[in-house]
Design a protein around this motif. Structure first.
Motif, mmCIF file in Angstrom:
data_model
loop_
_atom_site.group_PDB
_atom_site.id
_atom_site.type_symbol
_atom_site.label_atom_id
_atom_site.label_comp_id
_atom_site.label_asym_id
_atom_site.label_seq_id
_atom_site.Cartn_x
_atom_site.Cartn_y
_atom_site.Cartn_z
ATOM 1 N N SER A 1 36.593 -34.579 -15.515
ATOM 2 C CA SER A 1 36.674 -33.913 -16.822
ATOM 3 C C SER A 1 36.120 -34.808 -17.925
ATOM 4 O O SER A 1 35.405 -34.342 -18.811
ATOM 5 C CB SER A 1 38.121 -33.542 -17.146
ATOM 6 O OG SER A 1 38.611 -32.617 -16.223
ATOM 7 N N LEU A 2 36.446 -36.090 -17.874
ATOM 8 C CA LEU A 2 35.935 -37.030 -18.875
ATOM 9 C C LEU A 2 34.411 -37.160 -18.789
ATOM 10 O O LEU A 2 33.730 -37.233 -19.811
ATOM 11 C CB LEU A 2 36.582 -38.397 -18.709
ATOM 12 C CG LEU A 2 38.031 -38.509 -19.167
ATOM 13 C CD1 LEU A 2 38.616 -39.860 -18.770
ATOM 14 C CD2 LEU A 2 38.133 -38.310 -20.664
ATOM 15 N N LEU A 3 33.886 -37.168 -17.580
ATOM 16 C CA LEU A 3 32.440 -37.249 -17.396
ATOM 17 C C LEU A 3 31.755 -36.024 -17.991
ATOM 18 O O LEU A 3 30.746 -36.145 -18.691
ATOM 19 C CB LEU A 3 32.085 -37.389 -15.916
ATOM 20 C CG LEU A 3 30.598 -37.392 -15.581
ATOM 21 C CD1 LEU A 3 29.897 -38.571 -16.237
ATOM 22 C CD2 LEU A 3 30.394 -37.404 -14.080
ATOM 23 N N ALA A 4 32.319 -34.848 -17.752
ATOM 24 C CA ALA A 4 31.744 -33.621 -18.305
ATOM 25 C C ALA A 4 31.782 -33.650 -19.836
ATOM 26 O O ALA A 4 30.806 -33.271 -20.496
ATOM 27 C CB ALA A 4 32.500 -32.401 -17.779
ATOM 28 N N LEU A 5 32.875 -34.122 -20.415
ATOM 29 C CA LEU A 5 32.985 -34.228 -21.871
ATOM 30 C C LEU A 5 31.972 -35.227 -22.417
ATOM 31 O O LEU A 5 31.290 -34.962 -23.414
ATOM 32 C CB LEU A 5 34.400 -34.643 -22.273
ATOM 33 C CG LEU A 5 34.641 -34.860 -23.765
ATOM 34 C CD1 LEU A 5 34.385 -33.582 -24.544
ATOM 35 C CD2 LEU A 5 36.040 -35.368 -24.003
ATOM 36 N N GLN A 6 31.839 -36.377 -21.771
ATOM 37 C CA GLN A 6 30.890 -37.394 -22.218
ATOM 38 C C GLN A 6 29.460 -36.864 -22.159
ATOM 39 O O GLN A 6 28.671 -37.091 -23.072
ATOM 40 C CB GLN A 6 31.023 -38.646 -21.356
ATOM 41 C CG GLN A 6 30.090 -39.772 -21.781
ATOM 42 C CD GLN A 6 30.222 -40.990 -20.890
ATOM 43 O OE1 GLN A 6 30.788 -40.934 -19.804
ATOM 44 N NE2 GLN A 6 29.689 -42.097 -21.346
ATOM 45 N N ARG A 7 29.114 -36.145 -21.101
ATOM 46 C CA ARG A 7 27.772 -35.581 -20.977
ATOM 47 C C ARG A 7 27.523 -34.554 -22.083
ATOM 48 O O ARG A 7 26.429 -34.490 -22.645
ATOM 49 C CB ARG A 7 27.595 -34.939 -19.611
ATOM 50 C CG ARG A 7 27.556 -35.968 -18.495
ATOM 51 C CD ARG A 7 27.505 -35.344 -17.153
ATOM 52 N NE ARG A 7 26.166 -34.826 -16.911
ATOM 53 C CZ ARG A 7 25.860 -34.022 -15.920
ATOM 54 N NH1 ARG A 7 26.783 -33.634 -15.079
ATOM 55 N NH2 ARG A 7 24.630 -33.601 -15.766
ATOM 56 N N SER A 8 28.527 -33.769 -22.421
ATOM 57 C CA SER A 8 28.383 -32.780 -23.491
ATOM 58 C C SER A 8 28.171 -33.445 -24.840
ATOM 59 O O SER A 8 27.318 -33.033 -25.627
ATOM 60 C CB SER A 8 29.623 -31.879 -23.549
ATOM 61 O OG SER A 8 29.763 -31.162 -22.354
ATOM 62 N N LEU A 9 28.954 -34.485 -25.112
ATOM 63 C CA LEU A 9 28.806 -35.195 -26.379
ATOM 64 C C LEU A 9 27.443 -35.868 -26.484
ATOM 65 O O LEU A 9 26.794 -35.835 -27.538
ATOM 66 C CB LEU A 9 29.919 -36.230 -26.543
ATOM 67 C CG LEU A 9 31.320 -35.670 -26.768
ATOM 68 C CD1 LEU A 9 32.355 -36.788 -26.705
ATOM 69 C CD2 LEU A 9 31.399 -34.936 -28.078
ATOM 70 N N SER A 10 26.999 -36.476 -25.393
ATOM 71 C CA SER A 10 25.685 -37.131 -25.385
ATOM 72 C C SER A 10 24.575 -36.109 -25.587
ATOM 73 O O SER A 10 23.599 -36.367 -26.302
ATOM 74 C CB SER A 10 25.470 -37.873 -24.067
ATOM 75 O OG SER A 10 26.396 -38.909 -23.936
#
Length: 140
Positions: free
Chosen positions: A77-86
């Motif tokens: 979930s954190l990886l998906a959020l980080q990819r979205s923010l980037s």
């Protein structure tokens, strides 16, 4: 001022899409562990039952397996959020990417779309997966 992505030489390489989870058939999950524990309890020798210490150790191991699965899920979930923010931070930046025909294209990111496995940058009406980007430059 443009800053090329390190490792991008004269021949652009297509970067594979990162995955957020891994399913392997050769690994046991918590269900398999629980089935083994139940089978051990069911078929144990009544004259020599499993010691309390051994049973507690197995129960603790089962709890650890459950917690590790929770951590793996949270990391995904954190990886998906980080990819979205980037991806969102790319709006307004000039990017270069390798098109399907192998040519290098350049344009300014007007928006980012989220859906599917990977966010896509919208550049001049074309949707470009983030894994295809070879260079990102500051706006201006």
């Amino acid at each position: 001022m443009t800053t090329p992505v390190p490792g991008a030489g004269s021949t652009p390489a297509v970067t594979p899409t990162a995955t957020t989870s891994l399913q392997r058939s050769d690994q046991m999950g918590k269900d398999t562990f629980l089935q083994l524990l139940v089978a051990q309890m069911k078929y144990q020798d009544p004259g020599n039952p499993t010691s309390t210490t051994e049973f507690m150790s197995q129960t603790a191991t089962f709890t650890q397996v459950e917690k590790l699965e929770e951590i793996a899920s949270q990391n995904a979930s954190l990886l998906a959020l980080q990819r979205s923010l980037s991806a969102g931070a790319l709006v307004g930046h000039t990017v270069s990417w390798t098109a399907e025909d192998g040519t290098t294209q350049t344009g300014s990111v007007s928006s980012v779309r989220f859906g599917g496995d990977e966010p896509t940058a919208v550049v001049s009406g074309a949707e470009v997966p983030l894994g295809r980007l070879t260079e990102i430059s500051l706006p201006g």
